[in-house]
Design a protein around this motif. Structure first.
Motif, PDB file in Angstrom:
ATOM      1  N   ILE A   1       0.834  -1.205   0.000  1.00 44.54           N
ATOM      2  CA  ILE A   1       0.000   0.000   0.000  1.00 44.54           C
ATOM      3  C   ILE A   1       0.869   1.256   0.000  1.00 44.54           C
ATOM      4  O   ILE A   1       0.614   2.213  -0.743  1.00 44.54           O
ATOM      5  N   ALA A   2       1.930   1.257   0.812  1.00 41.62           N
ATOM      6  CA  ALA A   2       2.825   2.417   0.868  1.00 41.62           C
ATOM      7  C   ALA A   2       3.548   2.616  -0.459  1.00 41.62           C
ATOM      8  O   ALA A   2       3.615   3.736  -0.987  1.00 41.62           O
ATOM      9  N   HIS A   3       4.101   1.538  -1.020  1.00 40.53           N
ATOM     10  CA  HIS A   3       4.758   1.641  -2.320  1.00 40.53           C
ATOM     11  C   HIS A   3       3.766   2.109  -3.380  1.00 40.53           C
ATOM     12  O   HIS A   3       4.124   2.861  -4.292  1.00 40.53           O
ATOM     13  N   GLY A   4       2.516   1.641  -3.280  1.00 39.77           N
ATOM     14  CA  GLY A   4       1.505   2.023  -4.263  1.00 39.77           C
ATOM     15  C   GLY A   4       1.278   3.519  -4.301  1.00 39.77           C
ATOM     16  O   GLY A   4       1.219   4.126  -5.385  1.00 39.77           O
ATOM     17  N   LEU A   5       1.135   4.157  -3.128  1.00 42.77           N
ATOM     18  CA  LEU A   5       0.939   5.604  -3.114  1.00 42.77           C
ATOM     19  C   LEU A   5       2.146   6.316  -3.704  1.00 42.77           C
ATOM     20  O   LEU A   5       1.997   7.280  -4.477  1.00 42.77           O
ATOM     21  N   LYS A   6       3.348   5.858  -3.366  1.00 40.33           N
ATOM     22  CA  LYS A   6       4.561   6.465  -3.907  1.00 40.33           C
ATOM     23  C   LYS A   6       4.613   6.312  -5.430  1.00 40.33           C
ATOM     24  O   LYS A   6       4.943   7.264  -6.159  1.00 40.33           O
ATOM     25  N   LEU A   7       4.250   5.146  -5.925  1.00 41.98           N
ATOM     26  CA  LEU A   7       4.296   4.907  -7.374  1.00 41.98           C
ATOM     27  C   LEU A   7       3.276   5.767  -8.110  1.00 41.98           C
ATOM     28  O   LEU A   7       3.577   6.337  -9.171  1.00 41.98           O
ATOM     29  N   PHE A   8       2.061   5.898  -7.566  1.00 45.26           N
ATOM     30  CA  PHE A   8       1.055   6.721  -8.228  1.00 45.26           C
ATOM     31  C   PHE A   8       1.388   8.207  -8.128  1.00 45.26           C
ATOM     32  O   PHE A   8       0.978   8.997  -8.979  1.00 45.26           O
ATOM     33  N   THR A   9       2.160   8.588  -7.114  1.00 41.86           N
ATOM     34  CA  THR A   9       2.630   9.973  -7.018  1.00 41.86           C
ATOM     35  C   THR A   9       3.682  10.254  -8.076  1.00 41.86           C
ATOM     36  O   THR A   9       3.670  11.305  -8.728  1.00 41.86           O
ATOM     37  N   ASP A  10       4.595   9.308  -8.267  1.00 44.46           N
ATOM     38  CA  ASP A  10       5.690   9.495  -9.223  1.00 44.46           C
ATOM     39  C   ASP A  10       5.243   9.302 -10.665  1.00 44.46           C
ATOM     40  O   ASP A  10       5.874   9.830 -11.588  1.00 44.46           O
ATOM     41  N   HIS A  11       4.197   8.507 -10.871  1.00 46.14           N
ATOM     42  CA  HIS A  11       3.736   8.183 -12.231  1.00 46.14           C
ATOM     43  C   HIS A  11       2.312   8.695 -12.395  1.00 46.14           C
ATOM     44  O   HIS A  11       1.342   7.934 -12.327  1.00 46.14           O
TER      45      HIS A  11
ATOM     46  N   ASP B   1       0.716   9.633 -14.946  1.00 46.10           N
ATOM     47  CA  ASP B   1      -0.034   9.070 -16.072  1.00 46.10           C
ATOM     48  C   ASP B   1      -0.770   7.795 -15.653  1.00 46.10           C
ATOM     49  O   ASP B   1      -1.931   7.577 -16.048  1.00 46.10           O
ATOM     50  N   GLN B   2      -0.125   6.967 -14.824  1.00 44.63           N
ATOM     51  CA  GLN B   2      -0.759   5.734 -14.352  1.00 44.63           C
ATOM     52  C   GLN B   2      -1.873   6.047 -13.345  1.00 44.63           C
ATOM     53  O   GLN B   2      -2.907   5.373 -13.324  1.00 44.63           O
ATOM     54  N   ARG B   3      -1.666   7.059 -12.555  1.00 37.66           N
ATOM     55  CA  ARG B   3      -2.714   7.486 -11.621  1.00 37.66           C
ATOM     56  C   ARG B   3      -3.943   7.958 -12.393  1.00 37.66           C
ATOM     57  O   ARG B   3      -5.086   7.651 -12.012  1.00 37.66           O
ATOM     58  N   ALA B   4      -3.726   8.675 -13.494  1.00 38.85           N
ATOM     59  CA  ALA B   4      -4.853   9.155 -14.299  1.00 38.85           C
ATOM     60  C   ALA B   4      -5.621   7.992 -14.910  1.00 38.85           C
ATOM     61  O   ALA B   4      -6.863   8.005 -14.958  1.00 38.85           O
ATOM     62  N   ILE B   5      -4.907   6.976 -15.373  1.00 37.17           N
ATOM     63  CA  ILE B   5      -5.568   5.791 -15.933  1.00 37.17           C
ATOM     64  C   ILE B   5      -6.444   5.134 -14.875  1.00 37.17           C
ATOM     65  O   ILE B   5      -7.588   4.759 -15.136  1.00 37.17           O
ATOM     66  N   LEU B   6      -5.903   5.011 -13.661  1.00 31.65           N
ATOM     67  CA  LEU B   6      -6.669   4.385 -12.579  1.00 31.65           C
ATOM     68  C   LEU B   6      -7.893   5.220 -12.223  1.00 31.65           C
ATOM     69  O   LEU B   6      -8.995   4.683 -12.062  1.00 31.65           O
TER      70      LEU B   6
ATOM     71  N   ALA C   1      -3.704  -3.118 -11.384  1.00 29.71           N
ATOM     72  CA  ALA C   1      -2.835  -2.160 -10.704  1.00 29.71           C
ATOM     73  C   ALA C   1      -2.204  -2.779  -9.464  1.00 29.71           C
ATOM     74  O   ALA C   1      -1.009  -2.586  -9.195  1.00 29.71           O
ATOM     75  N   CYS C   2      -2.983  -3.537  -8.702  1.00 31.66           N
ATOM     76  CA  CYS C   2      -2.438  -4.205  -7.509  1.00 31.66           C
ATOM     77  C   CYS C   2      -1.309  -5.155  -7.895  1.00 31.66           C
ATOM     78  O   CYS C   2      -0.263  -5.195  -7.234  1.00 31.66           O
ATOM     79  N   ASP C   3      -1.514  -5.925  -8.958  1.00 35.21           N
ATOM     80  CA  ASP C   3      -0.470  -6.861  -9.379  1.00 35.21           C
ATOM     81  C   ASP C   3       0.769  -6.132  -9.872  1.00 35.21           C
ATOM     82  O   ASP C   3       1.895  -6.585  -9.645  1.00 35.21           O
TER      83      ASP C   3
END
Length: 417
Positions: free
Chosen positions: A266-276, A278-283, A294-296
């Protein structure tokens, strides 16, 4: 061959390098003709051995995982040195066993992870996630791990076991010590192998194991006398049941594997969506359509569990390398999940990646993670709650990473919403 310091996975300082440098080191190891043999550090009071082969390619990790008869989890899979008896009484769970003992215990504890039970938990998960976000909003943003990521998994596991809320913080603190046994924040000593520092760290580890074991034992005694229908009641009653020692070891495995690894995802997920972004927008454009993949992808990219050990039961040849009976190998899931031979553009975070044959829950075979479906459900309900109510949530700055060769953990991470 002679290893340079930045490729020597046996040394704790390697695991303090920046994530990008470690990823580059594993890329170089994957390019070598054969798995590299690395000398093993001898740990005071624990011991050691001659060393281990680092299995860093996806194909090798898959083959070793499937062939459990040759690549054994006994005598130890969660420690590079063999675990002494005084440690294994707390940490010698079923992940350190082969069939048929492993299959018997897995059959008993799998009662907690049936589709019917997981489906019944859905409402409880959603309510818990809502309450955690309520509290985060009330308190204001601070440390995402402490306020959010660590809260849901430990609550879920404790609720499954019937552990009262007043004990949840104690469980969390002790799991931090168990998985942070090489990190100065949790051991209180420098991460070197002097006898004094190792003794202090091991004493703290033993106290943590004892505290969790005693909590489970007390609960088991109560449920034998007065079953309540929770997981402990199922495990200590009926035709097939866990002994008090097995219950204690399983509880430690469950809270460590079930809470710590999911919280890191969960922590890595927030960091990844912050850094990326474009992927956050897709989600955000189609949450329900993308959250499963996205979880996988978070699990693949971050790989919360870095490695497990296997020991050869006989001489064996695999992918051109000859192993001898008794050799140790480490299955580096983090490296297998970035293998260029399997994943196109493996260093890209892509929540639409398909197929995504990651080994973030372990490779195929008898030790594939029993709680994989539960982990995905927890991640789903938490991200749904966060992005529905706090659509602008993001991490701030660089996280404080755990110093560990076992868990790719985030200890602290600032965030804002």
């Amino acid at each position: 061959m002679t290893l340079t310091a930045d490729l020597d996975l046996s040394q704790i300082p390697f695991w303090g390098l920046p994530q990008a440098e470690r990823a580059e080191a594993f890329r170089r190891l994957r390019q070598m003709d054969h798995p590299v043999f690395m000398r093993e550090q001898v740990v005071p009071f624990v011991g050691g051995g001659p060393g281990f082969y680092a299995l860093v390619r996806h194909a090798d990790v898959i083959e070793a995982s499937r062939n459990a008869a040759v690549f054994s989890s006994e005598p130890c899979s969660n420690s590079i040195p063999d675990m002494p008896r005084w440690l294994s009484q707390y940490f010698g769970s079923m992940i350190n066993m082969d069939d048929p003992r492993h299959a018997q215990l897995r059959r008993i504890v799998s009662r907690a992870f049936t589709p019917r039970i997981l489906s019944k938990m859905e409402e409880d998960l959603a309510r818990a996630a809502a309450e955690i976000v309520d509290k985060a909003i009330e308190d204001g943003p601070g440390d995402f791990v402490a306020q959010v990521a660590a809260r849901l998994p430990v609550r879920v596991i404790c609720d499954m076991m019937g552990i009262p809320p007043e004990s949840h913080d104690m469980v969390l603190q002790n799991t931090n010590i168990i998985l942070g046994n090489t990190d100065p924040e949790y051991t209180g000593v420098a991460p070197d192998l002097t006898r004094r520092n190792v003794a202090k760290g091991l004493a703290k580890l033993m106290r943590a194991g004892y505290s969790l074991n005693r909590l489970a034992a007390r609960l088991g005694d109560e449920r034998r006398k007065r079953p309540t229908g929770d997981l402990v009641s199922l495990l200590v009653n009926g035709e097939e049941r866990l002994t008090p020692q097995q219950l204690g070891s399983f509880f430690i495995l469950l809270v460590v594997a079930g809470s710590e690894t999911t919280r890191n995802a969960i922590a890595h997920g927030l960091k990844l969506f912050t850094d990326h972004t474009d992927q956050r927008a897709i989600l955000m454009n189609n949450f329900e359509g993308h959250i499963v993949s996205a979880c996988d992808e978070i699990i693949r990219y971050a790989t919360p569990v870095i490695q497990f050990r296997r020991t050869l039961t006989q001489d064996h040849e695999m992918n051109g390398t000859r192993y001898k009976k008794g050799d140790k190998v480490l299955l580096f899931y983090n490296s297998a999940n970035r293998d260029e031979a399997v994943f196109s553009d493996p260093d890209a975070f892509d929540i639409t990646r398909d197929p995504n044959p990651h080994v973030g829950f372990g490779g195929p075979g008898p030790h594939y993670c029993l709680g994989a479906h539960l982990a995905r459900r927890e991640m789903t309900v938490m991200f749904r709650e966060l992005y529905t109510r706090l659509p602008h949530i993001k991490s701030v700055g660089e996280p404080d990473y755990l110093l560990s060769n076992f868990i790719n953990g985030i200890k602290h991470m600032r965030y804002t919403f």
